[in-house]
Design a protein around this motif. Structure first.
Motif, PDB file in Angstrom:
ATOM      1  N   LYS A 140       0.875  -1.174   0.000  1.00  0.00           N
ATOM      2  CA  LYS A 140       0.000   0.000   0.000  1.00  0.00           C
ATOM      3  C   LYS A 140       0.913   1.225   0.000  1.00  0.00           C
ATOM      4  CE  LYS A 140      -4.434   1.111   0.927  1.00  0.00           C
ATOM      5  NZ  LYS A 140      -5.539   0.826   0.084  1.00  0.00           N
ATOM      6  N   PHE A 141       0.981   1.941  -1.125  1.00  0.00           N
ATOM      7  CA  PHE A 141       1.969   3.003  -1.293  1.00  0.00           C
ATOM      8  C   PHE A 141       1.871   4.083  -0.221  1.00  0.00           C
ATOM      9  CE2 PHE A 141       3.684   6.900  -3.331  1.00  0.00           C
ATOM     10  CZ  PHE A 141       5.003   6.481  -3.412  1.00  0.00           C
ATOM     11  N   VAL A 142       0.658   4.468   0.156  1.00  0.00           N
ATOM     12  CA  VAL A 142       0.505   5.523   1.164  1.00  0.00           C
ATOM     13  C   VAL A 142       1.112   5.084   2.500  1.00  0.00           C
ATOM     14  CG1 VAL A 142      -1.837   4.878   1.914  1.00  0.00           C
ATOM     15  CG2 VAL A 142      -1.071   7.255   2.124  1.00  0.00           C
ATOM     16  N   THR A 143       0.983   3.813   2.824  1.00  0.00           N
ATOM     17  CA  THR A 143       1.571   3.258   4.047  1.00  0.00           C
ATOM     18  C   THR A 143       3.094   3.300   3.955  1.00  0.00           C
ATOM     19  OG1 THR A 143      -0.343   1.842   4.385  1.00  0.00           O
ATOM     20  CG2 THR A 143       1.701   1.187   5.493  1.00  0.00           C
ATOM     21  N   ALA A 144       3.604   2.863   2.817  1.00  0.00           N
ATOM     22  CA  ALA A 144       5.058   2.882   2.595  1.00  0.00           C
ATOM     23  C   ALA A 144       5.593   4.305   2.708  1.00  0.00           C
ATOM     24  CB  ALA A 144       5.377   2.297   1.220  1.00  0.00           C
ATOM     25  N   ARG A 145       4.900   5.220   2.105  1.00  0.00           N
ATOM     26  CA  ARG A 145       5.379   6.603   2.067  1.00  0.00           C
ATOM     27  C   ARG A 145       5.353   7.246   3.450  1.00  0.00           C
ATOM     28  NH1 ARG A 145       3.814  11.681  -1.605  1.00  0.00           N
ATOM     29  NH2 ARG A 145       5.888  12.598  -1.478  1.00  0.00           N
ATOM     30  N   HIS A 146       4.264   7.059   4.188  1.00  0.00           N
ATOM     31  CA  HIS A 146       4.201   7.621   5.545  1.00  0.00           C
ATOM     32  C   HIS A 146       5.301   7.043   6.428  1.00  0.00           C
ATOM     33  CE1 HIS A 146      -0.285   8.839   5.058  1.00  0.00           C
ATOM     34  NE2 HIS A 146       0.526   9.802   4.685  1.00  0.00           N
ATOM     35  N   LEU A 174       8.243   5.819   5.382  1.00  0.00           N
ATOM     36  CA  LEU A 174       9.526   6.336   4.908  1.00  0.00           C
ATOM     37  C   LEU A 174       9.735   7.785   5.349  1.00  0.00           C
ATOM     38  CD1 LEU A 174      12.042   5.619   3.267  1.00  0.00           C
ATOM     39  CD2 LEU A 174      10.837   6.439   1.233  1.00  0.00           C
ATOM     40  N   GLN A 175       8.658   8.562   5.375  1.00  0.00           N
ATOM     41  CA  GLN A 175       8.771   9.968   5.744  1.00  0.00           C
ATOM     42  C   GLN A 175       9.131  10.159   7.222  1.00  0.00           C
ATOM     43  OE1 GLN A 175       4.937  11.272   4.342  1.00  0.00           O
ATOM     44  NE2 GLN A 175       5.775  11.984   2.397  1.00  0.00           N
ATOM     45  N   SER A 176       8.946   9.142   8.034  1.00  0.00           N
ATOM     46  CA  SER A 176       9.265   9.281   9.461  1.00  0.00           C
ATOM     47  C   SER A 176      10.543   8.554   9.864  1.00  0.00           C
ATOM     48  CB  SER A 176       8.090   8.775  10.309  1.00  0.00           C
ATOM     49  OG  SER A 176       7.899   7.394  10.118  1.00  0.00           O
ATOM     50  N   ILE A 177      11.111   7.783   8.962  1.00  0.00           N
ATOM     51  CA  ILE A 177      12.251   6.910   9.296  1.00  0.00           C
ATOM     52  C   ILE A 177      13.478   7.702   9.767  1.00  0.00           C
ATOM     53  CG2 ILE A 177      13.453   6.652   7.081  1.00  0.00           C
ATOM     54  CD1 ILE A 177      12.281   3.583   8.831  1.00  0.00           C
ATOM     55  N   TRP A 178      13.630   8.930   9.327  1.00  0.00           N
ATOM     56  CA  TRP A 178      14.777   9.762   9.696  1.00  0.00           C
ATOM     57  C   TRP A 178      14.881   9.958  11.205  1.00  0.00           C
ATOM     58  CZ3 TRP A 178      14.251  14.318  12.362  1.00  0.00           C
ATOM     59  CH2 TRP A 178      12.969  14.869  12.421  1.00  0.00           C
ATOM     60  N   LYS A 179      13.730   9.937  11.885  1.00  0.00           N
ATOM     61  CA  LYS A 179      13.717  10.177  13.338  1.00  0.00           C
ATOM     62  C   LYS A 179      14.555   9.155  14.095  1.00  0.00           C
ATOM     63  CE  LYS A 179       9.169  12.339  13.225  1.00  0.00           C
ATOM     64  NZ  LYS A 179       7.772  12.241  13.692  1.00  0.00           N
ATOM     65  N   ILE A 180      14.694   7.977  13.534  1.00  0.00           N
ATOM     66  CA  ILE A 180      15.502   6.936  14.182  1.00  0.00           C
ATOM     67  C   ILE A 180      16.951   7.401  14.294  1.00  0.00           C
ATOM     68  CG2 ILE A 180      16.364   4.566  13.943  1.00  0.00           C
ATOM     69  CD1 ILE A 180      13.634   3.949  12.541  1.00  0.00           C
ATOM     70  N   HIS A 220       6.986   4.708  -8.414  1.00  0.00           N
ATOM     71  CA  HIS A 220       7.061   6.065  -7.848  1.00  0.00           C
ATOM     72  C   HIS A 220       8.421   6.361  -7.216  1.00  0.00           C
ATOM     73  CE1 HIS A 220       2.775   6.210  -8.531  1.00  0.00           C
ATOM     74  NE2 HIS A 220       2.538   5.276  -7.638  1.00  0.00           N
ATOM     75  N   TYR A 221       9.482   5.839  -7.807  1.00  0.00           N
ATOM     76  CA  TYR A 221      10.797   5.991  -7.189  1.00  0.00           C
ATOM     77  C   TYR A 221      11.227   7.452  -7.035  1.00  0.00           C
ATOM     78  CZ  TYR A 221      13.497   6.970 -11.442  1.00  0.00           C
ATOM     79  OH  TYR A 221      14.009   7.545 -12.561  1.00  0.00           O
ATOM     80  N   THR A 222      10.734   8.357  -7.901  1.00  0.00           N
ATOM     81  CA  THR A 222      11.133   9.762  -7.743  1.00  0.00           C
ATOM     82  C   THR A 222      10.520  10.354  -6.465  1.00  0.00           C
ATOM     83  OG1 THR A 222       9.355  10.504  -9.213  1.00  0.00           O
ATOM     84  CG2 THR A 222      11.540  10.176 -10.200  1.00  0.00           C
ATOM     85  N   LEU A 223       9.312   9.960  -6.137  1.00  0.00           N
ATOM     86  CA  LEU A 223       8.696  10.396  -4.877  1.00  0.00           C
ATOM     87  C   LEU A 223       9.428   9.800  -3.680  1.00  0.00           C
ATOM     88  CD1 LEU A 223       4.828  10.231  -5.444  1.00  0.00           C
ATOM     89  CD2 LEU A 223       6.189  12.238  -4.878  1.00  0.00           C
ATOM     90  N   ILE A 224       9.777   8.534  -3.803  1.00  0.00           N
ATOM     91  CA  ILE A 224      10.504   7.852  -2.735  1.00  0.00           C
ATOM     92  C   ILE A 224      11.849   8.537  -2.518  1.00  0.00           C
ATOM     93  CG2 ILE A 224      11.686   5.683  -2.143  1.00  0.00           C
ATOM     94  CD1 ILE A 224       9.301   4.271  -3.633  1.00  0.00           C
ATOM     95  N   ARG A 225      12.529   8.846  -3.607  1.00  0.00           N
ATOM     96  CA  ARG A 225      13.812   9.539  -3.500  1.00  0.00           C
ATOM     97  C   ARG A 225      13.642  10.909  -2.853  1.00  0.00           C
ATOM     98  NH1 ARG A 225      17.746   8.829  -8.701  1.00  0.00           N
ATOM     99  NH2 ARG A 225      18.747   6.947  -7.926  1.00  0.00           N
ATOM    100  N   PHE A 226      12.588  11.614  -3.248  1.00  0.00           N
ATOM    101  CA  PHE A 226      12.324  12.931  -2.654  1.00  0.00           C
ATOM    102  C   PHE A 226      12.116  12.792  -1.151  1.00  0.00           C
ATOM    103  CE2 PHE A 226       9.643  16.445  -1.288  1.00  0.00           C
ATOM    104  CZ  PHE A 226      10.348  17.526  -1.786  1.00  0.00           C
ATOM    105  N   ASP A 227      11.325  11.817  -0.743  1.00  0.00           N
ATOM    106  CA  ASP A 227      11.066  11.604   0.688  1.00  0.00           C
ATOM    107  C   ASP A 227      12.356  11.302   1.446  1.00  0.00           C
ATOM    108  OD1 ASP A 227       8.352  12.047   0.334  1.00  0.00           O
ATOM    109  OD2 ASP A 227       7.842   9.911   0.280  1.00  0.00           O
ATOM    110  N   MET A 228      13.233  10.525   0.841  1.00  0.00           N
ATOM    111  CA  MET A 228      14.495  10.197   1.507  1.00  0.00           C
ATOM    112  C   MET A 228      15.386  11.432   1.635  1.00  0.00           C
ATOM    113  SD  MET A 228      15.404   6.310   0.270  1.00  0.00           S
ATOM    114  CE  MET A 228      15.409   6.635  -1.482  1.00  0.00           C
ATOM    115  N   ILE A 229      15.454  12.236   0.582  1.00  0.00           N
ATOM    116  CA  ILE A 229      16.263  13.462   0.622  1.00  0.00           C
ATOM    117  C   ILE A 229      15.683  14.424   1.662  1.00  0.00           C
ATOM    118  CG2 ILE A 229      16.914  15.532  -0.703  1.00  0.00           C
ATOM    119  CD1 ILE A 229      18.587  12.983  -1.370  1.00  0.00           C
ATOM    120  N   GLU A 230      14.368  14.527   1.690  1.00  0.00           N
ATOM    121  CA  GLU A 230      13.715  15.389   2.675  1.00  0.00           C
ATOM    122  C   GLU A 230      13.978  14.887   4.104  1.00  0.00           C
ATOM    123  OE1 GLU A 230       9.721  17.819   2.102  1.00  0.00           O
ATOM    124  OE2 GLU A 230       9.340  15.695   2.491  1.00  0.00           O
TER     125      GLU A 230
END
Length: 181
Positions: A91-97, A99-105, A132-142
């Motif tokens: 479920k992409f929305v689950t994956a994205r949410h 990934l967007q919080s993983i930096w906190k670790i 959607h790898y460009t979105l995934i990459r953006f989320d990781m850079i962010e």
């Protein structure tokens, strides 16, 4: 565990979507600082990472990422692979949410920071086949930018800029660089 926190977790199961959302936001607010109840919910959240309900998986990943700063036993070092798996959820929305919080670790300590950086580097370099790898990459850079803003560690910034430099499409390279302006 504090009765307020128990109540918030109970409200995540409410039929009232607004009560669920309020509880979710309140738990995230609570976890911006270290808490003493992390291990009261840790095992439950680990179970939620594989729940049939994608909302539970997403919540678990986001809460565990935030609770990493409240993990003196460093359980995250062992549990991280299960959490990282949710960043690739069907479920992409689950994956994205997630990934967007993983930096906190990365805020939890040097080992955790390096673990997060290594996973992001690997995925940025080897995830081109992902949907959607460009979105995934953006989320990781962010995420790297947010981690940098908290820690002011120049190696994080340099890692992000090095990854961005590998992007061959100028449009996306500019988009990723815009995060660092």
């Amino acid at each position: 565990m504090d009765s307020n926190i128990q109540s918030l977790f109970k409200n995540l199961e409410s039929d009232d979507k607004e009560a669920q959302l309020d509880a979710f936001k309140s738990i995230l607010d609570e976890t911006t600082d270290e808490v003493d109840w992390a291990y009261d919910v840790w095992d439950m959240l680990i179970e939620w990472l594989t729940d049939v309900d994608n909302h539970q998986r997403s919540r678990a990943a986001q809460f565990l990422s935030a609770l990493a700063i409240s993990d003196p036993e460093q359980r995250m070092l062992e549990d991280f692979p299960m959490l990282w798996k949710v960043t690739k959820d069907p479920k992409f929305v689950t994956a994205r949410h997630s990934l967007q919080s993983i930096w906190k670790i990365g805020l939890a300590g040097e080992e955790q920071k390096l673990m997060v950086l290594n996973h992001i580097i690997d995925r940025f370099q080897n995830g081109l086949g992902e949907k959607h790898y460009t979105l995934i990459r953006f989320d990781m850079i962010e995420g790297l930018k947010k981690l940098y803003d908290q820690l002011q560690d120049e190696t994080i910034k340099q890692t992000a800029l090095d990854l961005i430099a590998t992007e061959e499409d100028i449009k996306y390279q500019k988009k990723y660089l815009s995060v660092w302006k």
